[in-house]
Scaffold this motif. Structure first.
Motif, PDB file in Angstrom:
ATOM      1  N   GLY A 224      -9.860 -29.472   5.345  1.00 41.77           N
ATOM      2  CA  GLY A 224     -10.626 -28.235   5.135  1.00 41.77           C
ATOM      3  C   GLY A 224     -10.360 -27.777   5.944  1.00 41.77           C
ATOM      4  O   GLY A 224     -10.399 -26.493   5.670  1.00 41.77           O
ATOM      5  N   LEU A 225     -10.945 -27.402   7.773  1.00 41.76           N
ATOM      6  CA  LEU A 225     -10.718 -26.301   8.640  1.00 41.76           C
ATOM      7  C   LEU A 225      -8.675 -26.476   8.691  1.00 41.76           C
ATOM      8  O   LEU A 225      -9.032 -25.164   8.968  1.00 41.76           O
ATOM      9  N   ILE A 229      -7.555 -22.306   8.189  1.00 43.60           N
ATOM     10  CA  ILE A 229      -6.185 -21.543   9.421  1.00 43.60           C
ATOM     11  C   ILE A 229      -5.705 -20.608   8.443  1.00 43.60           C
ATOM     12  O   ILE A 229      -5.032 -21.026   7.360  1.00 43.60           O
ATOM     13  N   ALA A 230      -6.289 -19.241   9.248  1.00 40.73           N
ATOM     14  CA  ALA A 230      -5.472 -18.517   8.326  1.00 40.73           C
ATOM     15  C   ALA A 230      -3.576 -18.338   8.641  1.00 40.73           C
ATOM     16  O   ALA A 230      -3.126 -18.912   9.456  1.00 40.73           O
ATOM     17  N   THR A 367      -9.254 -20.336  15.525  1.00 38.24           N
ATOM     18  CA  THR A 367     -10.396 -19.267  15.099  1.00 38.24           C
ATOM     19  C   THR A 367     -10.339 -19.780  13.284  1.00 38.24           C
ATOM     20  O   THR A 367      -9.721 -19.198  13.391  1.00 38.24           O
ATOM     21  N   THR A 368     -11.341 -20.501  12.545  1.00 39.18           N
ATOM     22  CA  THR A 368     -10.536 -20.412  10.878  1.00 39.18           C
ATOM     23  C   THR A 368     -10.671 -18.766  10.214  1.00 39.18           C
ATOM     24  O   THR A 368     -11.839 -18.341  10.899  1.00 39.18           O
ATOM     25  N   GLN A 379     -15.056 -20.744  12.217  1.00 40.23           N
ATOM     26  CA  GLN A 379     -15.247 -21.872  13.488  1.00 40.23           C
ATOM     27  C   GLN A 379     -13.928 -22.029  14.381  1.00 40.23           C
ATOM     28  O   GLN A 379     -12.529 -21.630  14.153  1.00 40.23           O
ATOM     29  N   VAL A 380     -14.688 -22.103  15.995  1.00 44.83           N
ATOM     30  CA  VAL A 380     -13.028 -22.237  16.406  1.00 44.83           C
ATOM     31  C   VAL A 380     -13.418 -23.208  16.792  1.00 44.83           C
ATOM     32  O   VAL A 380     -14.262 -24.799  17.278  1.00 44.83           O
TER      33      VAL A 380
END
Length: 475
Positions: A224-225, A229-230, A367-368, A379-380
């Motif tokens: 999910g993380l 991410i962009a 960073t998300t 989130q980092v």
């Protein structure tokens, strides 16, 4: 008995190259990569779990109101599916052709799978993807939507199991050929080269031009993380023309999104051929278990195999509701915290990781983006992957294209949780087919864009190699 054999790669050119780098060339091209200073590898959702259940916990910051959704998804991920018709109608429709009867059957305890250790043992969590060479003009539409041309009769994946009354497609056997590496200080490392045999095909002869790609199940943590991410942050690391001259030319795969019917960035799977978690999961249900869904309404069973003669579990055997539970569960598995970060040896290993330019592909941190779920937003994180395609050389090549990925290219796998892989599954292997039994073996198989880093690793004295391995095991 038919026993076609397939080398997973060409001969060992990349591995047998003489060491030509002198000591003065070591670390010649260094980059300014960050070094992780927090144990929270998966951001605020990281969990301090380092035992055999290390990959099976929900995000630590997952709201209590969503824990039930996680548990329900876990039940569908973990429990076996059964043959239709069944009183267990929420989990029936398995097959008729399949590789396993549960997600957990391949992703053992939510971790990575493994290759069979000998020719006498069946494969549990390693399978073969199939294809035949494409004609770019004739096959344009199937390449656009599928990424490759499936094999006639046998489809996209060799399915080695079947329900009663149906024959499996064939048997897969892996033969291991030893290959010894000698490092600069005289140390010897024994590698193993896989040779794949497809035995006893039950639906006619295999194509003479069959292409195969072995795939071992990857770990489930942090998906999910990664999805959060962009796209721009991923593409920022792409350098398809190697404009900076560092020998690394990562590029994005562009793949078909079934829901939007458009071509988008690929970020999941060994060749980054899937755009998101839901499509990846439903593709696995269709290919690995023979289960249909709204997103993947067809399994890998071809008309010649006459699977329609058997009962099914409904028009969509995986309902939208179940599919969403599975996707939520898959997006919510937490990343374990780092360990041993205060060790001087681990710190030295982190420096070497950057100096050897391993971080040129295994991008340390992101960073998300701001997304719908707060536990995944901003989130980092420290996944150690750029999620891009890289040429890994002939030693690891499968010769099978997938969308824009060619036969030498693989997506950089995230390294988080790497040191716990064999804690979760003691038989777990590394690389796309599980051939590497240790992290050192995995490093030594690197070629292509990673050849320089692997050669520099060979030149390191034993204490430095141990430090780098200790760093990887701390992740």
């Amino acid at each position: 008995m038919s026993r076609p054999s397939f080398r997973c790669s060409t001969l060992f050119q990349a591995l047998l190259l003489p060491l030509t780098l002198g000591a003065d060339a070591l670390f010649a091209a260094q980059a300014d990569y960050p070094i992780q200073t927090t144990p929270m590898t998966g951001g605020a959702g990281s969990v301090k779990q380092h035992d055999h259940n290390a990959f099976s916990l929900p995000q630590g910051n997952l709201p209590i109101t969503k824990r039930l959704d996680f548990s329900v998804g876990n039940s569908f991920f973990r429990n076996p599916w059964v043959v239709a018709p069944s009183s267990t109608d929420a989990r029936d429709g398995l097959g008729p052709l399949f590789n396993t009867n549960s997600c957990q059957g391949c992703h053992i305890k939510d971790g990575r799978g493994h290759a069979p250790p000998s020719v006498d043992e069946p494969s549990v969590s390693l399978f073969l993807r199939l294809a035949v060479p494409a004609d770019p003009q004739r096959d344009a539409e199937i390449l656009k939507r599928h990424g490759f041309v499936p094999a006639p009769v046998y489809g996209s994946q060799l399915q080695t199991s079947a329900i009663p009354g149906m024959q499996p497609e064939a048997s897969m056997v892996v033969e291991w050929q030893p290959l010894e590496q000698t490092l600069a200080d005289g140390s010897k490392v024994s590698l193993r080269q896989p040779i794949y045999h497809i035995e006893s095909p039950n639906y006619g002869p295999l194509p003479n031009n069959l292409l195969i790609s072995p795939r071992v199940a990857p770990p489930m943590i942090g998906l999910g993380l990664l999805e959060s991410i962009a796209e721009a942050d991923i593409l920022r690391h792409a350098d398809p023309d190697d404009s900076n001259g560092d020998g690394i030319s990562g590029r994005a795969n562009r793949v078909w999104d079934k829901a939007t019917e458009s071509t988008v960035l690929g970020r999941f799977g060994w060749k980054a051929a899937e755009p998101n978690i839901l499509q990846q999961a439903m593709g696995a249900f269709a290919g690995d278990m023979g289960l249909t869904s709204a997103l993947s309404p067809q399994t890998d069973c071809t008309p010649e195999q006459q699977c329609d003669a058997f009962p099914n579990g409904g028009e969509h055997e995986v309902s939208d509701k179940v599919a969403n539970f599975i996707a939520f569960y898959s997006a919510s598995l937490a990343v374990p915290t780092r360990r041993d970060m205060d060790s001087a040896e681990v710190q030295r290993g982190a420096e070497l990781f950057n100096q050897l330019n391993c971080a040129g592909c295994h991008t340390p941190t992101y960073t998300t983006a701001k997304v719908e779920r707060d536990d995944l937003s901003e989130q980092v994180i420290w996944p150690y992957s750029d999620l891009l395609l890289h040429d890994m050389g002939p030693g690891l090549a499968d010769g099978r294209d997938e969308f824009l990925a060619d036969g030498n290219e693989w997506r950089t796998p995230p390294l988080w949780g790497m040191g716990l892989a064999q804690q979760v599954n003691p038989s777990a292997g590394f690389l796309h087919d599980g051939r590497a039994r240790t992290l050192e073996e995995a490093v030594l198989w690197h070629g292509g864009e990673a050849q320089a880093a692997a050669d520099q690793y060979r030149l390191l004295p034993a204490p430095e190699r141990a430090a780098l391995q200790r760093f990887l095991n701390s992740l």
